[in-house]
Design an enzyme around this catalytic site. Structure first.
Site, PDB file in Angstrom:
ATOM      1  N   GLU A 203       0.797  -1.233   0.000  1.00 31.40           N
ATOM      2  CA  GLU A 203       0.000   0.000   0.000  1.00 31.40           C
ATOM      3  C   GLU A 203       0.830   1.283   0.000  1.00 31.40           C
ATOM      4  O   GLU A 203       0.809   2.051   0.970  1.00 31.40           O
ATOM      5  CB  GLU A 203      -0.939   0.015   1.211  1.00 31.40           C
ATOM      6  CG  GLU A 203      -1.918  -1.131   1.220  1.00 31.40           C
ATOM      7  CD  GLU A 203      -2.922  -1.054   2.372  1.00 31.40           C
ATOM      8  OE1 GLU A 203      -2.716  -0.248   3.303  1.00 31.40           O
ATOM      9  OE2 GLU A 203      -3.910  -1.798   2.332  1.00 31.40           O
ATOM     10  N   GLU A 392      -5.525  -8.323   0.403  1.00 29.89           N
ATOM     11  CA  GLU A 392      -6.108  -8.004   1.717  1.00 29.89           C
ATOM     12  C   GLU A 392      -7.579  -7.650   1.545  1.00 29.89           C
ATOM     13  O   GLU A 392      -7.948  -6.894   0.640  1.00 29.89           O
ATOM     14  CB  GLU A 392      -5.449  -6.778   2.376  1.00 29.89           C
ATOM     15  CG  GLU A 392      -4.112  -6.998   2.985  1.00 29.89           C
ATOM     16  CD  GLU A 392      -3.594  -5.763   3.747  1.00 29.89           C
ATOM     17  OE1 GLU A 392      -4.417  -4.891   4.130  1.00 29.89           O
ATOM     18  OE2 GLU A 392      -2.374  -5.678   3.929  1.00 29.89           O
TER      19      GLU A 392
END
Ligand code: IFM
Length: 482
Positions: A203, A392
């Site tokens: 991320e 995720e």
């Protein structure tokens, strides 16, 4: 007494290292789990099921065996930065309990164990001397996964930059490309014989925006110029590390992960739509497009034009890397509007709590299953993406331990809703080939400390005991090989 003192006083810290795995949890023969009307097989026989974790959030043992200091070790110890001033010094004590935790993952019938290596365990000074005990630790994790029939998926960077490198400018220093290359080479050399699946970054949008723009995360900067440099260096690193892995690791499956959310305008006004177009760049497009050879999306977000000042002649070319897969990480959707007073280019988030949404998580994120379908469709529009893995997805809820059980029906409903939408996207031709739950264990949720619980497994932080939640049993049954 703080958590650390309680643990030390009770001896649980040491006890955790020695305890026999099977005394920590029980797996009932029969339970009342009701499965949805779709099946594991509907996703295809090669679809991968896993859980994701990250070093700082679970390992603890923050000074053990020669580990160096990371920016999160520093930041979490600054008074007032984290809810309840909590830190990852002990976290889930995974450093000592990993055989048990990997054993749980196996018993839940998962295929994949995603984890990250802490740069500071391997290279305590960021570069230079290798810490053999750190290498040994990750070798044990990898071997334990393989022994349990789990495929180890390794993330190189899940936010815990060595503090010594931050002291030299961190991500805002172009030398990061060399520092990260050294670290990548090391991981490829030491682990590449057994680890074939790599994610370079976790991320980048989140660690760059929260670390360099809003200051909510380590290293806590609030500086737009620094942020723009950071964006470029991160983008250079993601491609360079990809090239290193490609060259060094035979049969490597190389990806990187992006946090992404569908961005929708609050109203149909042109102003709101324009604000969302800009926000879509920041949230979803900023890091993937350079890797795909599309450069920075500065027509939609003119701020990014300033990056050109930091670019060297060959950079545009070097930003490209042909990833084998793209990891998308999705939790909710974003609704935004134009507000001339908003500090971020007139973009204002309309928070879920102000929208009367029917269902929110502990993080105050809207539960919006269709969001994962929409974002998968959005990413699938890029021509040269070969494969997508949901690296995720998950939810934090206010779990209660009742005896040895956690009845987290809200989380089971969450997974059923989101998985149905992943399947919908797959049936419509999106090349999505895996789904990893965030997370195996409850863990340290960065600036929020320990109160958001994301795990399939409840962690009692005082005793370090683990309890499988109903959602864990749900996966165990859903994934059962027939
Ligand atoms: O805990 C984080 C993780 O580190 C990165 N993705 C989102 C998770 C939940 O906020």
């Amino acid at each position: 007494m703080n958590r650390r003192e309680i643990l030390q006083a009770s001896g649980a810290f040491l006890f955790g290292a020695m305890i026999a795995p099977d005394t920590l949890y029980s797996f009932p023969e029969e339970n009342n789990i009701i499965l949805p009307d779709f099946k594991k097989d509907d996703f295809g026989k090669d679809f991968l099921w896993g859980t994701a974790t990250a070093s700082y959030q679970i390992e603890g043992a923050h000074t053990a065996d020669g580990k160096g200091v990371s920016i999160w070790d520093t930041f979490s110890h600054i008074n007032g930065k984290i809810v309840n001033n909590e830190n990852g010094d002990i976290a889930c004590n995974f450093y000592n309990q990993y055989p048990n935790d990997i054993g749980i993952a196996k018993k839940l019938n998962l295929d994949v164990f995603r984890f990250s290596t802490a740069w500071t365990r391997l290279l305590p000074n960021g570069t230079g001397k290798v810490n053999q005990k750190g290498v040994d630790f990750y070798n044990k994790i990898i071997d334990q996964c393989l022994k349990n029939g789990l495929s180890p998926w390794l993330t190189l960077y899940h936010w815990d930059l060595p503090q010594v490198l931050e002291d030299k400018g961190g991500w805002a220093n172009r030398d990061m490309i060399d520092w990260f290359s050294e670290y990548t080479n090391l991981c490829a050399d030491k682990f590449g014989d057994r680890v074939k699946n790599f994610m370079i970054l976790n991320e980048p949008t989140i660690f760059s925006m929260l670390g360099y723009l809003t200051g909510k995360h380590a290293p806590g900067h609030t500086d737009v110029t620094k942020f723009l440099k950071v964006v470029h260096h991160i983008s250079m690193v993601q491609a360079e590390a990809g090239r290193i892995l490609r060259q060094k690791v035979k049969n490597a499956n190389i990806g990187t992960t992006y946090s992404c959310n569908i961005v929708q305008p609050f109203t149909d006004s042109e102003e709101d739509k324009k604000a969302c177009e800009k926000l879509d760049v920041l949230i979803n497009r900023m890091y993937i497009e350079p890797a795909l050879g599309l450069g920075y999306a500065s027509e939609s977000l003119p701020l990014l034009k300033n990056i050109e000042k930091f670019m060297q002649p060959d950079d545009l070319q070097k930003l490209k890397f042909d990833f084998d897969f793209i990891g998308i990480q999705n939790y909710t959707r974003i609704i935004a509007k134009y507000d001339e007073k908003a500090p971020l280019m007139g973009i204002k988030f309309v928070e879920a709590k102000d929208r009367n949404v029917p269902n929110m998580t502990t993080m105050k994120w809207e539960v919006y299953p269709e969001g994962i379908y929409l974002i998968l469709k959005q990413f699938a529009k890029y021509k040269n993406i070969k494969k997508i893995i949901v690296t995720e997805n998950g939810a934090a809820f206010d779990d209660k331990l009742e005896g040895k059980k956690v009845h987290d029906k809200n989380r089971v409903d969450f997974f059923e809703g989101y998985l149905a939408q992943v399947l919908r996207a797959k049936k419509e031709g999106v090349p999505v080939d895996g789904y990893f739950v965030w997370s195996l264990l409850d863990n340290y949720e960065w600036a929020e400390g320990y109160f958001p619980r994301f795990g399939l497994v409840y962690v009692d932080y005082k005793t370090q005991k683990r309890y499988i939640k109903d959602s864990g049993y749900w996966f165990q049954k859903f994934l059962k090989k027939r």
